[in-house]
Design a protein around this motif. Sequence first.
Motif, PDB file in Angstrom:
ATOM      1  N   LEU A 301       0.831  -1.212   0.000  1.00  0.00           N
ATOM      2  CA  LEU A 301       0.000   0.000   0.000  1.00  0.00           C
ATOM      3  C   LEU A 301       0.864   1.259   0.000  1.00  0.00           C
ATOM      4  O   LEU A 301       0.525   2.261  -0.653  1.00  0.00           O
ATOM      5  CB  LEU A 301      -0.927   0.003   1.217  1.00  0.00           C
ATOM      6  CG  LEU A 301      -2.088  -1.002   1.190  1.00  0.00           C
ATOM      7  CD1 LEU A 301      -2.902  -0.901   2.470  1.00  0.00           C
ATOM      8  CD2 LEU A 301      -2.988  -0.770  -0.019  1.00  0.00           C
ATOM      9  N   VAL A 302       1.977   1.224   0.732  1.00  0.00           N
ATOM     10  CA  VAL A 302       2.914   2.356   0.707  1.00  0.00           C
ATOM     11  C   VAL A 302       3.449   2.551  -0.712  1.00  0.00           C
ATOM     12  O   VAL A 302       3.571   3.689  -1.206  1.00  0.00           O
ATOM     13  CB  VAL A 302       4.064   2.128   1.703  1.00  0.00           C
ATOM     14  CG1 VAL A 302       5.167   3.165   1.503  1.00  0.00           C
ATOM     15  CG2 VAL A 302       3.543   2.189   3.137  1.00  0.00           C
ATOM     16  N   GLU A 303       3.761   1.439  -1.368  1.00  0.00           N
ATOM     17  CA  GLU A 303       4.232   1.514  -2.750  1.00  0.00           C
ATOM     18  C   GLU A 303       3.149   2.102  -3.653  1.00  0.00           C
ATOM     19  O   GLU A 303       3.431   2.964  -4.501  1.00  0.00           O
ATOM     20  CB  GLU A 303       4.612   0.108  -3.223  1.00  0.00           C
ATOM     21  CG  GLU A 303       5.134   0.060  -4.644  1.00  0.00           C
ATOM     22  CD  GLU A 303       5.415  -1.369  -5.084  1.00  0.00           C
ATOM     23  OE1 GLU A 303       6.430  -1.578  -5.772  1.00  0.00           O
ATOM     24  OE2 GLU A 303       4.590  -2.262  -4.758  1.00  0.00           O
ATOM     25  N   ALA A 304       1.897   1.651  -3.479  1.00  0.00           N
ATOM     26  CA  ALA A 304       0.795   2.187  -4.283  1.00  0.00           C
ATOM     27  C   ALA A 304       0.643   3.690  -4.055  1.00  0.00           C
ATOM     28  O   ALA A 304       0.396   4.455  -4.994  1.00  0.00           O
ATOM     29  CB  ALA A 304      -0.504   1.462  -3.935  1.00  0.00           C
ATOM     30  N   ARG A 305       0.777   4.107  -2.813  1.00  0.00           N
ATOM     31  CA  ARG A 305       0.657   5.539  -2.492  1.00  0.00           C
ATOM     32  C   ARG A 305       1.730   6.357  -3.199  1.00  0.00           C
ATOM     33  O   ARG A 305       1.459   7.458  -3.704  1.00  0.00           O
ATOM     34  CB  ARG A 305       0.752   5.727  -0.979  1.00  0.00           C
ATOM     35  CG  ARG A 305       0.534   7.147  -0.498  1.00  0.00           C
ATOM     36  CD  ARG A 305       0.522   7.203   1.022  1.00  0.00           C
ATOM     37  NE  ARG A 305       0.176   8.536   1.490  1.00  0.00           N
ATOM     38  CZ  ARG A 305       1.056   9.502   1.708  1.00  0.00           C
ATOM     39  NH1 ARG A 305       2.359   9.273   1.516  1.00  0.00           N
ATOM     40  NH2 ARG A 305       0.648  10.693   2.133  1.00  0.00           N
ATOM     41  N   LYS A 306       2.952   5.833  -3.254  1.00  0.00           N
ATOM     42  CA  LYS A 306       4.028   6.553  -3.951  1.00  0.00           C
ATOM     43  C   LYS A 306       3.742   6.648  -5.439  1.00  0.00           C
ATOM     44  O   LYS A 306       4.006   7.673  -6.080  1.00  0.00           O
ATOM     45  CB  LYS A 306       5.358   5.856  -3.700  1.00  0.00           C
ATOM     46  CG  LYS A 306       5.861   5.997  -2.263  1.00  0.00           C
ATOM     47  CD  LYS A 306       7.190   5.275  -2.066  1.00  0.00           C
ATOM     48  CE  LYS A 306       7.699   5.463  -0.642  1.00  0.00           C
ATOM     49  NZ  LYS A 306       8.970   4.709  -0.402  1.00  0.00           N
ATOM     50  N   PHE A 307       3.199   5.565  -6.022  1.00  0.00           N
ATOM     51  CA  PHE A 307       2.833   5.610  -7.434  1.00  0.00           C
ATOM     52  C   PHE A 307       1.770   6.683  -7.686  1.00  0.00           C
ATOM     53  O   PHE A 307       1.821   7.414  -8.673  1.00  0.00           O
ATOM     54  CB  PHE A 307       2.319   4.248  -7.899  1.00  0.00           C
ATOM     55  CG  PHE A 307       3.384   3.215  -8.094  1.00  0.00           C
ATOM     56  CD1 PHE A 307       4.569   3.533  -8.733  1.00  0.00           C
ATOM     57  CD2 PHE A 307       3.197   1.911  -7.644  1.00  0.00           C
ATOM     58  CE1 PHE A 307       5.558   2.578  -8.913  1.00  0.00           C
ATOM     59  CE2 PHE A 307       4.187   0.950  -7.822  1.00  0.00           C
ATOM     60  CZ  PHE A 307       5.365   1.280  -8.457  1.00  0.00           C
ATOM     61  N   VAL A 308       0.791   6.768  -6.788  1.00  0.00           N
ATOM     62  CA  VAL A 308      -0.272   7.762  -6.940  1.00  0.00           C
ATOM     63  C   VAL A 308       0.302   9.171  -6.825  1.00  0.00           C
ATOM     64  O   VAL A 308      -0.037  10.066  -7.617  1.00  0.00           O
ATOM     65  CB  VAL A 308      -1.367   7.529  -5.878  1.00  0.00           C
ATOM     66  CG1 VAL A 308      -2.337   8.717  -5.831  1.00  0.00           C
ATOM     67  CG2 VAL A 308      -2.128   6.250  -6.180  1.00  0.00           C
ATOM     68  N   GLN A 309       1.160   9.400  -5.855  1.00  0.00           N
ATOM     69  CA  GLN A 309       1.767  10.724  -5.702  1.00  0.00           C
ATOM     70  C   GLN A 309       2.560  11.117  -6.945  1.00  0.00           C
ATOM     71  O   GLN A 309       2.494  12.261  -7.406  1.00  0.00           O
ATOM     72  CB  GLN A 309       2.669  10.745  -4.470  1.00  0.00           C
ATOM     73  CG  GLN A 309       1.930  10.704  -3.142  1.00  0.00           C
ATOM     74  CD  GLN A 309       2.884  10.643  -1.966  1.00  0.00           C
ATOM     75  OE1 GLN A 309       3.824   9.840  -1.937  1.00  0.00           O
ATOM     76  NE2 GLN A 309       2.654  11.501  -0.974  1.00  0.00           N
ATOM     77  N   ASP A 310       3.307  10.181  -7.488  1.00  0.00           N
ATOM     78  CA  ASP A 310       4.096  10.459  -8.685  1.00  0.00           C
ATOM     79  C   ASP A 310       3.188  10.758  -9.875  1.00  0.00           C
ATOM     80  O   ASP A 310       3.434  11.701 -10.636  1.00  0.00           O
ATOM     81  CB  ASP A 310       5.000   9.257  -8.986  1.00  0.00           C
ATOM     82  CG  ASP A 310       5.913   9.507 -10.173  1.00  0.00           C
ATOM     83  OD1 ASP A 310       6.679  10.489 -10.138  1.00  0.00           O
ATOM     84  OD2 ASP A 310       5.860   8.732 -11.152  1.00  0.00           O
ATOM     85  N   ALA A 311       2.132   9.954 -10.034  1.00  0.00           N
ATOM     86  CA  ALA A 311       1.207  10.177 -11.145  1.00  0.00           C
ATOM     87  C   ALA A 311       0.527  11.538 -11.020  1.00  0.00           C
ATOM     88  O   ALA A 311       0.358  12.263 -12.011  1.00  0.00           O
ATOM     89  CB  ALA A 311       0.162   9.063 -11.180  1.00  0.00           C
ATOM     90  N   ASN A 312       0.131  11.906  -9.803  1.00  0.00           N
ATOM     91  CA  ASN A 312      -0.525  13.199  -9.594  1.00  0.00           C
ATOM     92  C   ASN A 312       0.412  14.360  -9.876  1.00  0.00           C
ATOM     93  O   ASN A 312       0.031  15.363 -10.491  1.00  0.00           O
ATOM     94  CB  ASN A 312      -1.029  13.291  -8.151  1.00  0.00           C
ATOM     95  CG  ASN A 312      -2.198  12.381  -7.894  1.00  0.00           C
ATOM     96  OD1 ASN A 312      -2.733  11.754  -8.812  1.00  0.00           O
ATOM     97  ND2 ASN A 312      -2.618  12.277  -6.641  1.00  0.00           N
ATOM     98  N   ARG A 313       1.651  14.240  -9.417  1.00  0.00           N
ATOM     99  CA  ARG A 313       2.617  15.307  -9.643  1.00  0.00           C
ATOM    100  C   ARG A 313       2.838  15.525 -11.142  1.00  0.00           C
ATOM    101  O   ARG A 313       2.879  16.658 -11.621  1.00  0.00           O
ATOM    102  CB  ARG A 313       3.929  14.957  -8.944  1.00  0.00           C
ATOM    103  CG  ARG A 313       5.000  16.037  -9.052  1.00  0.00           C
ATOM    104  CD  ARG A 313       6.155  15.765  -8.099  1.00  0.00           C
ATOM    105  NE  ARG A 313       6.690  14.417  -8.258  1.00  0.00           N
ATOM    106  CZ  ARG A 313       6.516  13.429  -7.386  1.00  0.00           C
ATOM    107  NH1 ARG A 313       5.811  13.638  -6.279  1.00  0.00           N
ATOM    108  NH2 ARG A 313       7.039  12.230  -7.593  1.00  0.00           N
ATOM    109  N   LYS A 314       2.963  14.427 -11.889  1.00  0.00           N
ATOM    110  CA  LYS A 314       3.187  14.554 -13.338  1.00  0.00           C
ATOM    111  C   LYS A 314       1.952  15.107 -14.044  1.00  0.00           C
ATOM    112  O   LYS A 314       2.072  15.913 -14.979  1.00  0.00           O
ATOM    113  CB  LYS A 314       3.573  13.196 -13.915  1.00  0.00           C
ATOM    114  CG  LYS A 314       4.960  12.735 -13.492  1.00  0.00           C
ATOM    115  CD  LYS A 314       5.304  11.378 -14.080  1.00  0.00           C
ATOM    116  CE  LYS A 314       6.704  10.939 -13.678  1.00  0.00           C
ATOM    117  NZ  LYS A 314       7.043   9.591 -14.205  1.00  0.00           N
TER     118      LYS A 314
END
Length: 542
Positions: A301-314
């Motif tokens: 879930l921590v990994e999923a959260r990082k993916f979401v943050q990266d996708a949102n930033r881009k």
Amino acid sequence: MSSGVALPTLDLVAPSVAFPQPLPAADVYAVPHTGAAQLGDAASEASTQMSEAVAHGLREAGEAAVEVLGALSGALLAGRAAMLTTRVLASAAVRAAEEQRCLERQEELSAAAAEQWQAAAYAVARANARRTALLARCARDTGAPGDGGPSRPDLPPPLDPVGRPLGEVRAELARLEEALRRAEERRTAWEVARLAAVLDGAAEGDDTWRRLVADRREAMVRRHTASRTAEAEQDEAGPGEPPRPTADATADPEAVRALGADILAALDPAAASATVELAVGAVGRAVGRAALDPARARRHLVEARKFVQDANRKARRRRADEEWAAAQLDFLTRRAPEDTEALDEAPDAVGPLRRLLAEGVPLSPGERRTVELRVSERMAHLEALYVQAQCAHALSELAERFGGPADASRPEGQDLRLDWTPDGWGPDHWLRATLVGGTLRFATMYRGGPGERGPRERALDDARCAEAQERLAEFTAVARELGLTVDLRIEQTEGARPGLPGEHGAVVLDPVRGTFGGQPPRGKPDREQSVPRYRTVGDERR
């Protein structure tokens, strides 16, 4: 005063300034005027034909709604807007809306006309950029769920405030912003539906998961739409961070499933599909591990959260880049009126900007530097025109207040030369101002050539120099009303300079050393100035 120098700096943009008519160079065969002529056409053209009301300074705030925006003022404000951050433009949009509400409530405003126009022009630039970027995104997208793609939003045309009164611009801006709000909300709903289809497909046959995703769709639309308002952008309030997994939240498989859905619901609706798939995969692994290994589920879930943050930033960066590109493109493709000097084109900057909007191709660092350079060059050119126009207008205003003829010309090597013979000075004395490379120089002149002056002539020269100090104090005050700060430094306080009114191509003062005829002035030498020093948008440049 015999001579002085100033570096005009551009503060607030006066609203009603038009592009100046091209000034002809002085005619070498022309007979110099004797000091009896009235204000010439050239001076009138150089003053950019501003309305008579503006000649007496900026209007009070309550009267600003009837102010008509001039083409040069509009171009300068568009250029400033292109160089500002999203947050500053959003703040201007909030101010413009509040000023309109104050007028509707018949409350007193504290902002002057120039400040009100600046806020409105920045808000217009923001709205136009968002409109262009939104239409470009819709044109690029295909394959919408069930209908082949998003429909093209039905939006009003871009708003051009030039030539229109402030009250009318505010009303049109409100309509455009409301249409944009509705279109962006529909666009967000379409993007959320596309995203939900990806999330549904990740758990085929899992009705519980589909229900969790469906329950969050409306909240996703509301959250993203709320983050796009001017108030949110002014406060730099993003759409919110995805929830952080904790040990307690991953102890139960159903809690892991719900937390995973919350993390994915925080995705930006325009997130790249590749990163979305990575986040969905991480949530799926967390759900699969929840019963047997809660600690491993939490790591997924921590990994999923990082993916979401990266996708949102881009995704936010892409939107910001598109809206930035739209603002730059609008400024660089503006044209001067047909009866004025054309603005230089910038195909090396315009091409990449059009490609970014049409195809979504990001600018390379070199292309971005080129765009910023072309914007800066055009701004410098427009600011120089504005300074020329307002200096000429300030002098014509002095001639109107105190009498006497004034004219303007553009001799070789000078941006502008202004001659004014105050009432009672002619035909033997006058004031001259020359603008070269952003440096404005003043001199008290007498008719004739270099040579010995008798006691009576020198006494009259000194009397005119003393009067000139009063007139130039008036000049700086009028210039301030017209949006310029003129910090005058006096070089010499006695002794007029020789010359002829209207002489062709004569540079009375050397543009760098402040000398006449190769001889140093009797006052302090001037420091070298080789480039214009126009202050524009302070510390808030992009």
